[in-house]
Design an enzyme around this catalytic site. Structure first.
Site, PDB file in Angstrom:
ATOM      1  N   ASP A  65       0.723  -1.148   0.012  1.00 29.68           N
ATOM      2  CA  ASP A  65       0.029   0.039  -0.112  1.00 29.68           C
ATOM      3  C   ASP A  65       0.715   1.386   0.054  1.00 29.68           C
ATOM      4  O   ASP A  65       2.137   1.175   0.450  1.00 29.68           O
ATOM      5  CB  ASP A  65      -0.829   0.041   1.096  1.00 29.68           C
ATOM      6  N   TYR A 126       7.051  -9.706   6.855  1.00 28.99           N
ATOM      7  CA  TYR A 126       7.065  -8.362   7.027  1.00 28.99           C
ATOM      8  C   TYR A 126       7.608  -7.887   8.415  1.00 28.99           C
ATOM      9  O   TYR A 126       7.444  -8.861   9.290  1.00 28.99           O
ATOM     10  CB  TYR A 126       5.756  -7.861   7.201  1.00 28.99           C
TER      11      TYR A 126
END
Length: 286
Positions: A65, A126
């Site tokens: 994003d 992540y």
């Protein structure tokens, strides 16, 4: 859907990184917004002196994003064989001279048979970084670390994280997309406080749905600062619906660190498996 490369084309794997602060996410967008995909595809077209009609369509392991960073992103592109043969030796250096400084391609290699950057992946890892230092964030790290203005109990956050591991429907932690499943296997969710006081959360799963990592971190922060008990994120998960108390934390603390793939001989099978829509096993029919 087949992963076979068209005759006359070569599938090329790209390993890359970027600082997401100046991008409107990975994927190309209408209206001229700056994206990582757009910058790389434009650079490839320029350095290979290709005409506008030549297809340069990147497939990425995980679409990030706006504001999210990547250290170990992976993508692939199918290039005409003649173009690849002509430019392969100098392409990496030419891209370094053409790309903006907030995105780098580190390697370009001919991909093994069956490789698909998105569907062949077996996990994505992540890291989310946050500090609870009362003075705030080190100015040199402000674009990569979130400031949380309550003291954090990392042990309580780890306790909560362990209750979320495994295969579940993460609908409560995802922004729903039409036709997409929210069933994922969360393989790791752990937090460590470094000597510098920064708390780094490692989140690894076979795949992630939209906003999943940032929502999970938002729930754990609520546990860490004492607003909820360690059992609360698990109860939210079991409820299967969004809870207004779960905040999607800001994107700048999040970095895609690494993407994992199976051995070359298993790439095609993994790609086929990943395309199957998932469902959770039922307790029984009778």
């Amino acid at each position: 859907m087949s992963d076979e490369v068209q005759p006359g084309y070569v599938r090329v794997r790209l390993d890359l990184s970027y600082d997401g602060g100046g991008f409107h996410g990975w994927a190309k967008q209408a209206g001229g917004r700056r994206t990582v995909q757009g910058e790389i595809e434009d650079a490839l077209r320029t350095v290979t002196r290709s005409k506008d009609g030549t297809p340069f369509d990147l497939t990425v392991a995980g679409r990030t994003d706006a504001g999210v960073h990547a250290r170990g992103q992976v993508a692939h592109i199918d290039l005409p064989g003649e173009l690849w043969a002509e430019h392969r030796e100098k392409l990496l250096k030419r891209l370094a001279g053409r790309l903006p400084k907030d995105v780098r391609v580190w390697s370009l290699t001919e991909a093994p048979e069956g490789f698909n950057a998105r569907f062949s992946a077996i996990w994505r890892r992540y890291a989310y970084r946050v500090t609870d230092h009362p003075g705030g964030v080190d100015p040199l790290l402000r674009g990569h670390v979130l400031w949380h203005d309550w003291p954090l109990d990392v042990a309580a956050m780890n306790e909560a994280g362990r209750l979320l591991l495994g295969e579940h429907d993460f609908a409560a932690y995802c922004k729903r997309r039409e036709g997409a499943t929210t069933i994922r296997t969360l393989q790791e969710l752990s937090l460590v406080r470094g000597d510098d006081g920064i708390v780094t959360a490692t989140v690894r799963a076979d795949a992630f749905c939209h906003n999943m990592v940032r929502s999970l971190i938002g729930a754990l922060l609520f546990v860490g600062d004492g607003h909820r008990g360690p059992e609360w994120p698990g109860k939210v998960l079991a409820a299967g619906v969004r809870d207004s108390a779960v905040h999607v934390v800001r994107p700048h603390g999040l970095t895609l660190e690494e993407v994992g793939y199976p051995a070359d001989g298993l790439l095609a099978a993994r790609s086929k498996e990943a395309r199957n829509k998932r469902s959770l096993p039922t307790a029984g029919c009778c």
